[in-house]
Design a protein around this motif. Structure first.
Motif: not given
Ligand SMILES: C[S@@+](CC[C@H](N)C(=O)[O-])C[C@H]1O[C@@H](n2cnc3c(N)ncnc32)[C@H](O)[C@@H]1O
Length: 301
Positions: A37-53
């Motif tokens: 589910v963690v992987d799905k959450m980050l996929d849905m948010a389209k997380v990239t190296p430019n992100d600050y989470l």
């Protein structure tokens, strides 16, 4: 169903209750999000190296650590429980991402969210609702992902339901993931002019907004036109109208980026014979408000 879930949460968290009482009044019990589910959450948010989470109530740190390790992002987690913070710091160390994944013992309600491009949460419905005004005031375009709990009438952009073997330990169950984008504030009166077919056209747009949902009226040279396909995704706005220009019905599709009281973008004009694209910018303000609110006698085209 929603009323039942917090009780399940509380029961499953019994093992950590003694630890939880160490911290000052935790709002939500500790139940980890299964890794898939963690992987799905980050996929849905389209997380990239430019992100600050930022993960609000970060538990053993798995969301921030995964964002750093698999997606190259940076960020931090906050949790009231010092035991969780120790686990999260060790988790980051073990996975070699301590330089990009930090953890602080802090109340999520007192956490500055200003620097985040992505917020993740696995909290409870009432906590989500308490956070909602603060989330809606973040920079337009900030992405928010929540495991299992939505935000009532702020409808998500995307929802995924999944069956998860590792839910609640190995008990198994279903998870829902909700994804939102903070919408720009666009309600009000906007105006602009365009030279089309050698003629200056004056546009007045009155927009109403409920979260990312838009409605309103558009006047072109005083005539009222139906606003079509109005969309807002973060700071990206688009809408269309069909109007007669030089005797030809022309569909005008506006799209642009909202920046405070300005919109910058382009308009595509599609008539029966010709198509073209022009630069477009609009301003919101008192003058525009006065123009749009004066009585409209023209027919809707
Ligand atoms: C359901 S767990 C989620 C953990 C992690 N985010 C995940 O998804 O695996 C909620 C976490 O929030 C923490 N928590 C509860 N109330 C909090 C508060 N007011 N401020 C910060 N953390 C809190 C709890 O200690 C717990 O670790």
């Amino acid at each position: 169903m929603l009323r039942f879930i917090p009780r399940v949460f509380a029961c499953l968290a019994l093992g950590s209750v003694s630890l939880m009482t160490i911290a000052a009044e935790p709002t939500v019990p500790y139940v980890p999000t299964p890794q898939e589910v963690v992987d799905k959450m980050l996929d849905m948010a389209k997380v990239t190296p430019n992100d600050y989470l930022i993960d609000l109530g970060s538990g053993d740190g798995r969301i921030v650590v995964t964002a750093a390790k698999k997606f190259g992002a940076r960020g931090f987690g906050v949790d009231l429980n010092p035991v969780r913070i120790r686990e999260a710091v060790e988790n980051a160390l073990k996975n070699g991402v301590s330089d990009r994944a930090e953890f602080f013992q802090r109340n999520l309600f007192e956490t500055d969210l200003g620097g985040a491009s992505v917020i993740t949460m696995y909290l409870l419905p009432r906590v989500n609702m308490e956070l909602r005004p603060k989330l809606l005031n973040l920079q337009p375009g900030t992405r928010i992902v929540s495991h299992d709990f939505d935000m009532d009438d702020w409808k998500p952009e995307e929802t995924v339901h999944m069956n998860v073997k590792e839910k609640y330990g190995s008990a198994g169950g279903s998870s829902s993931v909700y994804f939102w984008i903070v919408p720009a504030k666009v309600a009000g009166a906007w105006e602009w002019q365009l030279t089309v077919g050698g003629k200056v056209q004056t546009y007045e747009l009155a927009l109403e907004q409920k979260f990312q949902m838009l409605s309103g009226t558009l006047r072109i040279n005083g005539g009222l036109f139906k606003l079509g396909e109005a969309k807002l995704r973060g700071d990206q706005i688009s809408f269309s109208a069909s109007a007669e220009i030089n005797g030809v019905t022309t569909k005008q599709t506006f799209s642009g980026r909202v920046s405070g009281d300005k919109i910058f973008g382009s308009v595509a004009l599609a008539g029966t014979r010709a198509q073209s694209q022009l630069e477009w910018s609009a301003s919101r303000g008192a003058k525009a408000a006065a123009l749009v609110t004066k009585p409209v006698l023209a027919a809707v085209h």
